[in-house]
Design a protein around this motif. Sequence first.
Motif, PDB file in Angstrom:
ATOM      1  N   HIS B 633       0.983  -1.507   0.286  1.00  0.00           N
ATOM      2  CA  HIS B 633      -0.504  -0.305  -0.003  1.00  0.00           C
ATOM      3  C   HIS B 633       0.818   1.225  -0.787  1.00  0.00           C
ATOM      4  N   GLU B 634       2.072   1.091  -0.197  1.00  0.00           N
ATOM      5  CA  GLU B 634       2.594   2.380  -0.024  1.00  0.00           C
ATOM      6  C   GLU B 634       3.724   2.930  -1.199  1.00  0.00           C
ATOM      7  N   VAL B 635       3.878   1.309  -2.320  1.00  0.00           N
ATOM      8  CA  VAL B 635       4.301   1.452  -3.958  1.00  0.00           C
ATOM      9  C   VAL B 635       4.395   3.106  -3.962  1.00  0.00           C
ATOM     10  N   GLN B 636       4.844   3.665  -4.775  1.00  0.00           N
ATOM     11  CA  GLN B 636       4.843   5.135  -5.577  1.00  0.00           C
ATOM     12  C   GLN B 636       4.902   5.824  -4.806  1.00  0.00           C
ATOM     13  N   GLY B 637       4.919   5.781  -3.199  1.00  0.00           N
ATOM     14  CA  GLY B 637       5.691   6.505  -2.568  1.00  0.00           C
ATOM     15  C   GLY B 637       4.692   7.966  -2.456  1.00  0.00           C
ATOM     16  N   GLY B 638       3.497   7.943  -2.647  1.00  0.00           N
ATOM     17  CA  GLY B 638       2.820   8.720  -2.579  1.00  0.00           C
ATOM     18  C   GLY B 638       1.699   8.714  -1.385  1.00  0.00           C
ATOM     19  N   SER B 639       1.562   7.767  -0.411  1.00  0.00           N
ATOM     20  CA  SER B 639       0.923   7.091   0.768  1.00  0.00           C
ATOM     21  C   SER B 639       1.233   8.951   2.306  1.00  0.00           C
ATOM     22  N   VAL B 640      -0.058   9.422   2.309  1.00  0.00           N
ATOM     23  CA  VAL B 640       0.002   9.990   3.302  1.00  0.00           C
ATOM     24  C   VAL B 640      -0.826   9.975   4.347  1.00  0.00           C
ATOM     25  N   ILE B 641      -2.157   9.099   4.116  1.00  0.00           N
ATOM     26  CA  ILE B 641      -2.822   8.957   5.109  1.00  0.00           C
ATOM     27  C   ILE B 641      -2.861   7.099   4.718  1.00  0.00           C
ATOM     28  N   LYS B 642      -2.198   6.139   5.278  1.00  0.00           N
ATOM     29  CA  LYS B 642      -1.977   4.635   5.242  1.00  0.00           C
ATOM     30  C   LYS B 642      -3.670   3.815   5.436  1.00  0.00           C
ATOM     31  N   ALA B 643      -3.895   2.758   4.704  1.00  0.00           N
ATOM     32  CA  ALA B 643      -4.705   2.124   4.826  1.00  0.00           C
ATOM     33  C   ALA B 643      -5.180   1.836   6.342  1.00  0.00           C
ATOM     34  N   ILE B 644      -3.546   1.484   7.002  1.00  0.00           N
ATOM     35  CA  ILE B 644      -3.714   1.251   8.197  1.00  0.00           C
ATOM     36  C   ILE B 644      -3.117   2.181   9.134  1.00  0.00           C
ATOM     37  N   THR B 645      -3.506   2.461  10.421  1.00  0.00           N
ATOM     38  CA  THR B 645      -2.938   3.576  10.935  1.00  0.00           C
ATOM     39  C   THR B 645      -2.698   3.378  12.592  1.00  0.00           C
ATOM     40  N   GLY B 646      -2.496   4.046  13.650  1.00  0.00           N
ATOM     41  CA  GLY B 646      -2.422   3.839  14.904  1.00  0.00           C
ATOM     42  C   GLY B 646      -1.675   2.871  15.441  1.00  0.00           C
TER      43      GLY B 646
END
Lengths: 260, 962
Positions: B633-646
């Motif tokens: 879920h992080e490829v392409q380097g554009g994640s700001v809020i990921k699908a999983i947090t906390g």
Amino acid sequence: MKPKVLILRTAGTNCDKETAHAFELAGADVSVEHIHHLKKHKQLSKFNILCLPGGFSYGDDLGAGKIFSLEFLLWLKSELENFIDNGGLILGICNGFQVLVKTGILPDLNFSQTVTLTDNDSHRFEDRWVYLKTPGPDPTIPANKIWLKDLDSVITLPIAHAEGKFFADDSIVKIIEKNKQVALRYVNGQGVRGGYPFNPNGSINDIAGITDISGRVFGLMPHPERFIDRHHFPFWQNQTVTAWGFIIIENSVKFFEKGG
Amino acid sequence: MIWRVDVFAKNKKSDLSLTAQVRDLGVYGDFKIFSHKVFFLDSELKKSDIESLAKQLLIDPVLETYSINQGIFSEKPEDNQIIVAYNPGVSDPVAISLMKAISDVSVDVRDVMVSVSYEFQGLEPDQISYIAPKILYNPLIQYPLKYSKLSSVKNLSEFSGNDYEFSLVNVDILNADDEQLKEISRTGCLSLSLEEMRIIKKYFTEKKRNPTDCELEQIAVLWSEHCAHKTFRGLIDYQECNDKGEVTSQETIPSLLKTTIMKATKEIASSGCVSVFDDNSGIVKFDDTNNICCKVETHNHPSSLEPYGGAATGIGGVIRDILGTGCGARPFASLDVFCFSPWDIEYKDLPVGLLHPKRIIRGVVSGVGDYGNRMGIPTVSGAVCFDKRFLGNPLVFCGTLGLIKKERSFKHPKTGNLIVLAGAKTGRDGVHGATFSSQELDETTVSLTSAVQIGNPIEEKKLTSAILRAAEENLFNAITDCGAGGLSSAVPELGQGLGIDVELDKVPLKYKRLNYTEIWISESQERMVFFTETANIARLTEIFQEEDVPMTVIGSVTDTNRIVLNYNGNRVADIDMDFVFELPRIKKEAVWVNRAKIKADIPEKKSYNDDLISLMAQENIAPKDWIVRQYDHEVQGGSVIKAITGIENISLSDSSVNRPDLKSQKGVALGVGINPFYSDIDPYWMAALSIDEALRNVVAVGADLTKTYILDNFSWGSPDDSHVLGGLVRAAKACYDYATYFKTPFISGKDSFYNEYTVGDKRIIIPGTLLVTSLSVIDDCSKTVTGYFKKEQSLVYLVGLTKPELGASEYFRMLKIKEGFVPEVDKTIALNIFNAVTKSIGRNLVLSCHDLSEGGLAVALAEMSCGSGLGACVFLDEVAKQGSMKDYELLFSESPTRFIVEVEKKNKDAFESLFEALPFGLIGCVSGFPQLVITGTDSKEIVNVSIDGLRKSWMKTFQEFR
């Protein structure tokens, strides 16, 4: 000198764009080329840094990085030897690291495979953030010469792979350890060995990344290019952030800016 | 001759995951399963050459060793061994990669076959033959190699049989009566109704000739429910009744799509919409140079038969939709939503022909993961729902977002263009996929073997690289993907209004036995069609060669307005586009009978600790981080809020935020809303609530509704059942009402019908399911927030109005209570709440924000605590509510448009001023103790649980999948 970086891609490479972006941000002059292009135009000598980015070259269908490694040696071996002799740096990230070990460039530039990266113990792909222990302040450690300068003793980066378990026969591991070639180890938040999931793949001695003896060739499973901006960090809203991945990439660029 | 190379691990270990799966089948005892790869190479090379090939390509020298023998079997295998290979004609990605590597080293190998050998220890032969087709292979695509049949095979071409010999097939419909017409449709798998067959007969009667088989197939594809959306575009006679069965309203709907979903978009007339309901995906504005586009597809039927391949080709297909939008968009994020059956069903209770839910869950999850990961497109959002009715019909929704240059957002096909087919070679995969998905599944469906497609993500990755390079250089003027119906839908649709002339023999084949009709309708994956000028061919060839992607001119665009197909100089089809694109208008009946509203009243409890802990473990609430983690879920380097947090990244974010352009702080929030359970009471409110949820999810991270767009995906039962269709009409009406009021236009949609299954005389229909996907342009990513508590002592607000709405709620379903009021969305309050939350986040007044959904207030608080390790003290008296409510209603009601917002004390006044005149309550604060404490309306503590206890319950449900 502004170093020239070649991001080498092939079918299935998928981290080329963000890796190029990271090197550009660090001040390098970046080209992204397909291996078929390089095979035809033979221009590796133009570059200072060769980066093999992450992805699934040829789907990792015969094992991670296997076919890319084959092509790399078939088509570029002598150029590559010249590149290394002339002081070039090589960075292999994730699939790129797998290529570096399967070609035998790591651990000892011998072009004969002695270590491997194989299926995670969980037998599946995992994307997670890990803590990594750096080798400490000793400047004689190969990784500290270029890539890991100025890093804290524990840093964080994300991993995302299915075949990242570092493995080799005991005798080989002993040599790598003796030569202090281990650049990064998986640890827990306290900086000590933590088992799964802190070591996400079951790597022997928690090895996440190694260099050659000179420290010029660096391969690692974690993705430095995925931590070059504070927003990459999962907790950026409420924690202070140092983008460790950016520092690693910038270190290689600075190395040339200071004269190589 | 055939060389057989067995590759063994030096350190031989029993396969634990296979062992676990065998135990799931109810096979116990002390047994072991070993597996190893077997490669068959068809070559006249010497053994020593094969040996060096094995060393170079087939083994990892650190871990593996090998043996080399001649023939498929060098000796009769033990009866505890099974070798599994792909059926002839089914694409095998590993074999394709191996052939590429072999060509690199320039040795002479004609063909390869890749298989896996399994060896069982401690199991009887009858146990092995019971286990094998359930776990080791899927008979639709694979088979065990039999010694008796194959011991004398001398080369691999014997597997695929003889080449195809041309012979034109005409189908006699001119002389067919109604019964025969039906029979022609049935035996040909055409899924055409009698009415439609009659229209076809009339057309060919006027032409004074019979159709060819290829022409009939062409019509069947373009008229299929899958391609033509007959239900949504057809006439519907709709009746609504009250709970006594009296008709309260009646109308004829000329087109459900045009009178609800598209009408909403038209009336909203958003300046952000660039191209909607027109192309392979909907396009909206992003910034000065780029637009973004989005499409969500379903791949339900294929996934029910072959979960891994079905799900993989689902994501593969929707990625090509993005690639085939305008003149080529770059995919940058994907989402996936699944509906499964709970997996506690015993194998012996499983109806014939169905796969076990565990196998479906594992297969679907890894199918999407393996494909998306190899494509290098982050899977960033999703949801999973569980209900028993999804047993025979799991739902698999796959969506992708793309970035497209403004000036490349439209297609410009021209007469005289060359028609180019690019990508993988054509095989037998997925022949009849489009017509197959337009019918119900039953026990005989499994015989339609070729309807299942197999994906090869690397082919698609290469194709993507080549297409995007060509797009960058403006080397084509129209493009589309080969999806359902293959070439037979892609080429005519792209050439619609002009005319096409195609040479079918030019299509590169991977399976030589294909006849001309199969070539035209094959759904082989990883193929795109584009139109270009002759002058571009040289440069295109250069790019495609460097990317190692086949590219072939297969015909030209004409001005005849006809579909003309030839095979080696023989005319095999010649039909008017006006006829095939003019859909027969078929009228369907729809009835909706309203259910009486029944209030549910259950006794109050002193403590709700146990109920809350049990709720946390419900399949629909327990965290799905184990799925997200298998996706890059992080490829392409554009994640700001990921699908999983906390903490430990377990909590699911309300929506993800990604930056498609790494040089900009602009991003896209992507959320979903899905809750099929409300359909059991009223699909109208189900749809309204799904829209509300999709919007809540993007608003919770800070999105602005004026820059938010939505997509609809309906998965429904048979539209030929008037009651099922009545529910669909209700849902579509809500889509119009709420999208229009919120001014959030639909930009794309898709429907999937016939999601039902018959076992004996029992019909199992899925609950009417609407997935709403929301995407929102975020101007400044640095202002977005996540949904777990951030800071001790900060204030906890509940904004929105709570009502006693627990009908079909998670709480009532857990307690097996069927009564209760379904939540209703109050449009006016909702819009104001959304806007106030957006403002408060935009003004940096919010530390965290989380929407209330399944499980209501109590579960939302627990999730925010589990994500942070911080507890909270909350007082139900402070909740803004309607009338007097019981504690369990306040805790677990699923009233919509509500958020928990965490605010620092210093921002109290500024925050509250934004909610003036709106229902909200300052319900408590974040505490320093890892304990969730909730005080009831009579000032007594009704919940007091440790965060650790909540987490344990929350984490245990999916333990066996972790």
